[in-house]
Design a protein around this motif. Structure first.
Motif, mmCIF file in Angstrom:
data_model
loop_
_atom_site.group_PDB
_atom_site.id
_atom_site.type_symbol
_atom_site.label_atom_id
_atom_site.label_comp_id
_atom_site.label_asym_id
_atom_site.label_seq_id
_atom_site.Cartn_x
_atom_site.Cartn_y
_atom_site.Cartn_z
ATOM 1 N N THR A 164 -0.345 4.553 -2.020
ATOM 2 C CA THR A 164 -1.576 5.117 -1.442
ATOM 3 C C THR A 164 -1.301 5.799 -0.104
ATOM 4 O O THR A 164 -1.715 6.941 0.123
ATOM 5 C CB THR A 164 -2.596 3.976 -1.187
ATOM 6 O OG1 THR A 164 -2.790 3.289 -2.420
ATOM 7 C CG2 THR A 164 -3.917 4.483 -0.665
ATOM 8 N N GLU A 209 -0.217 -1.461 8.431
ATOM 9 C CA GLU A 209 -1.544 -1.546 9.073
ATOM 10 C C GLU A 209 -1.544 -0.969 10.476
ATOM 11 O O GLU A 209 -2.513 -0.353 10.905
ATOM 12 C CB GLU A 209 -2.010 -3.014 9.126
ATOM 13 C CG GLU A 209 -2.732 -3.423 7.883
ATOM 14 C CD GLU A 209 -3.824 -4.473 8.145
ATOM 15 O OE1 GLU A 209 -4.072 -4.819 9.328
ATOM 16 O OE2 GLU A 209 -4.403 -4.932 7.152
ATOM 17 N N LEU A 257 -9.724 1.823 5.578
ATOM 18 C CA LEU A 257 -8.638 1.048 4.950
ATOM 19 C C LEU A 257 -8.440 -0.303 5.635
ATOM 20 O O LEU A 257 -7.848 -1.213 5.084
ATOM 21 C CB LEU A 257 -7.313 1.817 5.040
ATOM 22 C CG LEU A 257 -7.165 3.072 4.188
ATOM 23 C CD1 LEU A 257 -5.966 3.888 4.675
ATOM 24 C CD2 LEU A 257 -6.988 2.703 2.724
ATOM 25 N N MET A 290 0.824 -1.214 0.000
ATOM 26 C CA MET A 290 0.000 0.000 0.000
ATOM 27 C C MET A 290 0.862 1.271 0.000
ATOM 28 O O MET A 290 0.356 2.369 0.255
ATOM 29 C CB MET A 290 -0.913 0.015 1.230
ATOM 30 C CG MET A 290 -2.027 -1.018 1.184
ATOM 31 S SD MET A 290 -2.869 -1.088 2.782
ATOM 32 C CE MET A 290 -3.933 0.325 2.662
#
Ligand SMILES: [Fe+2]
Length: 155
Positions: A47, A100, A153, A44
């Motif tokens: 982003t 995360e 997300l 990710m």
């Protein structure tokens, strides 16, 4: 010159203290977000690197508005890492969390500033300080929206 805006000195001092906590939280979250912009890795990356950049730019502009409201109320705005560390409710990070975990910590950070701003709002409302209420309303809206976007997300 004395300040004569219709809010007495004792109330202005309490407002300045409450706003200083909002400023310290916002600055600490600014730095955390910039840190994560630099250090994020994984699939990710693109982003998150860009999303965090938008967020830290917004936070950077916000600390100025909060500090200048404190000045308009007649008190010094906090401006050192020592003061921010003492006033902030947001914990700083050790090491580099996984992507995360970065998102989770930013959600918590935005929720924390929203709570600090909501506490300050209660006081501003009681003492009839509409400009501070207005500023804090905008800050809560942005922090709650950003928390929602980051939370999304993780789903
Ligand atoms: Fe950058």
């Amino acid at each position: 010159m004395d300040i004569n805006i219709g809010i007495d000195a004792k109330n202005r001092e309490q407002l300045a203290t409450a706003l200083s906590k909002v400023q310290a939280d916002t600055y600490t979250l600014y730095l955390k977000t910039h840190n994560f912009h630099w250090n994020v890795t994984g699939p990710m990356f693109q982003t998150l690197h860009l999303m965090f950049e938008q967020q830290y730019n917004e936070l950077w502009l916000a600390v100025d508005l909060v500090a200048e409201r404190i000045r308009a109320l007649g008190f010094p705005a906090p401006g050192s890492y020592k003061q921010f560390a003492a006033l902030s409710s947001i914990k700083e990070d050790d090491g580099v969390p996984k992507a995360e975990e970065m998102i989770r910590r930013l959600v918590e950070g935005h929720e924390t500033v929203a709570r600090t701003a909501r506490n300050a709002f209660k006081l501003a409302n009681e003492v009839n300080d509409q400009p501070t209420c207005d500023l804090l309303t905008q800050r809560m809206q942005i922090h709650e929206k950003t928390a929602w976007m980051l939370r999304s997300l993780l789903e």
